[in-house]
Design a protein around this motif. Structure first.
Motif, PDB file in Angstrom:
ATOM      1  N   ILE A 270      38.943  31.688  45.037  1.00 35.26           N
ATOM      2  CA  ILE A 270      38.787  31.646  43.581  1.00 35.26           C
ATOM      3  C   ILE A 270      38.532  33.035  43.000  1.00 35.26           C
ATOM      4  O   ILE A 270      38.083  33.173  41.865  1.00 35.26           O
ATOM      5  CB  ILE A 270      37.663  30.678  43.149  1.00 35.26           C
ATOM      6  N   SER A 271      38.842  34.076  43.757  1.00 32.15           N
ATOM      7  CA  SER A 271      38.518  35.435  43.333  1.00 32.15           C
ATOM      8  C   SER A 271      39.425  35.984  42.239  1.00 32.15           C
ATOM      9  O   SER A 271      39.045  36.902  41.540  1.00 32.15           O
ATOM     10  CB  SER A 271      38.527  36.380  44.527  1.00 32.15           C
ATOM     11  N   ASP A 272      40.621  35.446  42.074  1.00 32.28           N
ATOM     12  CA  ASP A 272      41.464  35.946  40.997  1.00 32.28           C
ATOM     13  C   ASP A 272      41.488  34.946  39.838  1.00 32.28           C
ATOM     14  O   ASP A 272      41.233  33.759  40.011  1.00 32.28           O
ATOM     15  CB  ASP A 272      42.881  36.267  41.492  1.00 32.28           C
ATOM     16  N   THR A 273      41.782  35.440  38.675  1.00 29.79           N
ATOM     17  CA  THR A 273      41.706  34.655  37.449  1.00 29.79           C
ATOM     18  C   THR A 273      42.628  33.436  37.481  1.00 29.79           C
ATOM     19  O   THR A 273      42.231  32.351  37.058  1.00 29.79           O
ATOM     20  CB  THR A 273      42.047  35.542  36.234  1.00 29.79           C
ATOM     21  N   MET A 274      43.854  33.617  37.982  1.00 26.57           N
ATOM     22  CA  MET A 274      44.806  32.492  37.997  1.00 26.57           C
ATOM     23  C   MET A 274      44.307  31.354  38.877  1.00 26.57           C
ATOM     24  O   MET A 274      44.426  30.192  38.509  1.00 26.57           O
ATOM     25  CB  MET A 274      46.182  32.957  38.464  1.00 26.57           C
ATOM     26  N   SER A 275      43.749  31.678  40.023  1.00 25.69           N
ATOM     27  CA  SER A 275      43.237  30.640  40.925  1.00 25.69           C
ATOM     28  C   SER A 275      42.041  29.923  40.309  1.00 25.69           C
ATOM     29  O   SER A 275      41.939  28.700  40.389  1.00 25.69           O
ATOM     30  CB  SER A 275      42.816  31.250  42.263  1.00 25.69           C
ATOM     31  N   LEU A 276      41.160  30.685  39.707  1.00 24.22           N
ATOM     32  CA  LEU A 276      39.990  30.086  39.072  1.00 24.22           C
ATOM     33  C   LEU A 276      40.407  29.184  37.912  1.00 24.22           C
ATOM     34  O   LEU A 276      39.890  28.074  37.764  1.00 24.22           O
ATOM     35  CB  LEU A 276      39.029  31.164  38.587  1.00 24.22           C
ATOM     36  N   ASN A 277      41.370  29.620  37.114  1.00 25.66           N
ATOM     37  CA  ASN A 277      41.873  28.790  36.007  1.00 25.66           C
ATOM     38  C   ASN A 277      42.545  27.519  36.520  1.00 25.66           C
ATOM     39  O   ASN A 277      42.390  26.448  35.936  1.00 25.66           O
ATOM     40  CB  ASN A 277      42.827  29.584  35.124  1.00 25.66           C
ATOM     41  N   LEU A 278      43.287  27.634  37.619  1.00 25.93           N
ATOM     42  CA  LEU A 278      43.918  26.459  38.210  1.00 25.93           C
ATOM     43  C   LEU A 278      42.853  25.481  38.702  1.00 25.93           C
ATOM     44  O   LEU A 278      42.949  24.272  38.469  1.00 25.93           O
ATOM     45  CB  LEU A 278      44.844  26.874  39.352  1.00 25.93           C
ATOM     46  N   TYR A 279      41.819  26.003  39.351  1.00 23.42           N
ATOM     47  CA  TYR A 279      40.725  25.150  39.827  1.00 23.42           C
ATOM     48  C   TYR A 279      40.052  24.439  38.656  1.00 23.42           C
ATOM     49  O   TYR A 279      39.786  23.243  38.715  1.00 23.42           O
ATOM     50  CB  TYR A 279      39.706  25.987  40.604  1.00 23.42           C
TER      51      TYR A 279
END
Length: 72
Positions: free
Chosen positions: A14-23
Motif C-alpha cells: 500500500i506504499s504507492d498512492t494508486m494501490s492505497l486508493n484501490l484498497y
C-alpha cells in the motif's frame, strides 16, 4: 508479535498512492466485481491487476466469485 516480513509486505503493497486508493475503493465497495472496480480506478489494466495481486499476496484483500473484499 506479528512477523516482520508480513508487516513489510503489507506496507510495501500500500506504499504507492494508486494501490492505497484501490484498497480504499475495495473497502468502500459492497463487493463490486473486478471489472467495475477497474473502470472506476482510472489506471491501466496492467497496473490494476499488478496492484490487486500485491494486495492479495499481502493478505489485505480476497477474491470470491469475481468480487473483491478486504480481509479481517
Amino acid at each position: 508479535m506479528p512477523n516482520l516480513s508480513s508487516v513489510a509486505s503489507v506496507l510495501r503493497s500500500i506504499s504507492d498512492t494508486m494501490s492505497l486508493n484501490l484498497y480504499k475503493s475495495i473497502a468502500a465497495s459492497n463487493g463490486e466485481k473486478g471489472e467495475d472496480l477497474l473502470a472506476k480506478s482510472k489506471i491501466t489494466r496492467k497496473q490494476y491487476y499488478s496492484r490487486l495481486s500485491n494486495l492479495t499476496k499481502a493478505g489485505l484483500i480476497k477474491r470470491k466469485h469475481g468480487r473483491y473484499s478486504v480481509t479481517a
